[in-house]
Design a protein around this motif. Sequence first.
Motif, short mmCIF file in Angstrom:
data_model
loop_
_atom_site.label_atom_id
_atom_site.label_comp_id
_atom_site.label_asym_id
_atom_site.label_seq_id
_atom_site.Cartn_x
_atom_site.Cartn_y
_atom_site.Cartn_z
N LEU A 42 0.83 -1.22 0.00
CA LEU A 42 0.00 0.00 0.00
C LEU A 42 0.86 1.26 0.00
O LEU A 42 0.51 2.26 -0.64
CB LEU A 42 -0.92 -0.01 1.22
CG LEU A 42 -2.05 -1.04 1.20
CD1 LEU A 42 -2.78 -1.06 2.54
CD2 LEU A 42 -3.03 -0.75 0.07
N CYS A 43 1.97 1.23 0.70
CA CYS A 43 2.87 2.39 0.72
C CYS A 43 3.46 2.64 -0.66
O CYS A 43 3.59 3.81 -1.09
CB CYS A 43 3.98 2.18 1.74
SG CYS A 43 3.45 2.29 3.46
N LEU A 48 2.90 5.88 -5.88
CA LEU A 48 2.67 5.82 -7.33
C LEU A 48 1.43 6.58 -7.77
O LEU A 48 1.38 7.11 -8.88
CB LEU A 48 2.53 4.36 -7.77
CG LEU A 48 3.75 3.45 -7.63
CD1 LEU A 48 3.40 2.02 -8.04
CD2 LEU A 48 4.92 3.98 -8.44
N ILE A 49 0.41 6.64 -6.91
CA ILE A 49 -0.89 7.17 -7.30
C ILE A 49 -1.13 8.52 -6.62
O ILE A 49 -0.94 8.67 -5.41
CB ILE A 49 -2.01 6.19 -6.92
CG1 ILE A 49 -1.80 4.86 -7.64
CG2 ILE A 49 -3.38 6.77 -7.26
CD1 ILE A 49 -2.76 3.78 -7.20
N VAL A 82 5.14 15.51 -2.14
CA VAL A 82 3.69 15.45 -1.91
C VAL A 82 3.28 14.08 -1.37
O VAL A 82 2.69 13.96 -0.30
CB VAL A 82 2.92 15.78 -3.20
CG1 VAL A 82 1.42 15.64 -2.96
CG2 VAL A 82 3.25 17.18 -3.68
N ARG A 83 3.61 13.02 -2.12
CA ARG A 83 3.11 11.69 -1.75
C ARG A 83 3.87 11.06 -0.60
O ARG A 83 3.26 10.41 0.26
CB ARG A 83 3.16 10.78 -2.98
CG ARG A 83 2.28 11.26 -4.12
CD ARG A 83 2.45 10.40 -5.36
NE ARG A 83 1.81 11.01 -6.52
CZ ARG A 83 1.93 10.57 -7.76
NH1 ARG A 83 2.67 9.49 -8.00
NH2 ARG A 83 1.32 11.18 -8.76
N PRO A 85 5.49 12.51 2.05
CA PRO A 85 5.10 13.04 3.37
C PRO A 85 3.72 12.57 3.82
O PRO A 85 3.52 12.26 4.99
CB PRO A 85 5.15 14.56 3.17
CG PRO A 85 6.09 14.77 2.03
CD PRO A 85 5.87 13.60 1.13
N ARG A 86 2.75 12.53 2.90
CA ARG A 86 1.41 12.12 3.33
C ARG A 86 1.34 10.62 3.57
O ARG A 86 0.52 10.17 4.37
CB ARG A 86 0.36 12.60 2.33
CG ARG A 86 0.37 11.92 1.00
CD ARG A 86 -0.60 12.60 0.04
NE ARG A 86 -1.99 12.46 0.49
CZ ARG A 86 -3.02 13.13 -0.05
NH1 ARG A 86 -2.80 13.99 -1.04
NH2 ARG A 86 -4.24 12.96 0.39
N THR A 87 2.21 9.84 2.92
CA THR A 87 2.27 8.42 3.22
C THR A 87 2.81 8.20 4.63
O THR A 87 2.28 7.39 5.41
CB THR A 87 3.16 7.69 2.21
OG1 THR A 87 2.62 7.87 0.89
CG2 THR A 87 3.24 6.19 2.51
N LEU A 88 3.89 8.91 4.97
CA LEU A 88 4.43 8.82 6.33
C LEU A 88 3.41 9.29 7.36
O LEU A 88 3.26 8.68 8.42
CB LEU A 88 5.71 9.66 6.43
CG LEU A 88 6.89 9.20 5.59
CD1 LEU A 88 8.05 10.19 5.71
CD2 LEU A 88 7.34 7.81 6.02
N ALA A 89 2.68 10.36 7.03
CA ALA A 89 1.65 10.85 7.94
C ALA A 89 0.53 9.83 8.10
O ALA A 89 0.01 9.62 9.21
CB ALA A 89 1.09 12.18 7.42
N GLY A 90 0.15 9.17 7.00
CA GLY A 90 -0.88 8.15 7.09
C GLY A 90 -0.46 6.99 7.97
O GLY A 90 -1.27 6.48 8.76
#
Length: 362
Positions: A42-43, A48-49, A82-83, A85-90
């Motif tokens: 998922l990460c 990728l998306i 963009v992606r 940082p928000r993945t780490l935050a998620g």
Amino acid sequence: MLVAQEGRVRESGTEPPTPGSARLHRPTLLAAVALLLLLAGLCVLSLLIGSGSNPVAKAWGFLTGDPAARADAQIRLAVMDVRLPRTLAGLLVGVSLGAAGCLLQSVTRNPLAETGLLGVNSGAALGVVIGLTYFHITSAYAVLLWALVGGMAASAVVLLLAASGRAAGSPLRLVLAGSALGATFHGATSYVLLGTQSTFDTYRYWTIGSLAGIETKDTVPLLPLVAVGLAVAFLCVRPLSALALGDDSARSLGHHPGRIRLTVAVAVTLLAGSAVALAGPIAFLGLLAPYAARLVTGPRMGGQLLLSGLVGACVMIVADLLARVVIRPWETPVSVLLAFIGGPLLIWIARSRHMSTAGAST
């Protein structure tokens, strides 16, 4: 006393959670490995998306070291700034809310308890409103700090109220103190918002709950708080396993129920406060992740805590991925998607024949 309590638990159809239940059994271990593999996949998908028009193939080329993709400034910006940082935050928000929900449901013996119970959400909201209205904060980082301070302060007051009096540290006192203070803070927040339209506009964006716009500098300062919260949580596994047998049984095993509950409340405050400050109030995740974990682990507290964090992270990443593509090129708030998922699931949980078992397990 302990023998009688264990007999009652066996009659209910579940094994009693003992201090030794902190060890992982085989189904829990297999589930943890599967969730870790799923989370890794998922990460990668999260990198990728996106909600923009950047092709997935180019993002994959960037991750695999393709020179042309690495030289593309737009792809680098999308993936790294963009992606990522928000993945780490998620990951941080999902693990924190999943673990906090597991702790809270266990300590209150209520399978429907969720992370807003200690007043963290309402305190964070009031902190943001005060910062916007009276201190004129403008940056996203300042909003995060005020939300964190508000959530921590509210939870500290709840702990002080719950720790005083004859029934100090009891689950009922903790829940009542959190509910009363949460209602008070919600009223104060509404009062301040009535007279300040500009504050309401900024507050509305924060309170809707989203990972959009989060930067690495927002996540890094919260990592120590989450690490401390998780460390305290895992240190409480054995005491909570004993507490599940009842207060008298826990005392006979050398534990102090009131201290256990207050220590757990501190861990919940660190975890939930960090998550709410970073992403805003996220509903249902702290409720659903522990329930899903108990379906695998049963009453084993160590396994519950581990799987709750992993399930929370997986659900959060999936919700964030959906948020980017449901109405592309715009984004849907994560909390909205979780509400659509969590609402029907909560109804199913309430009607499930496993409900009583879930209550006994915690």
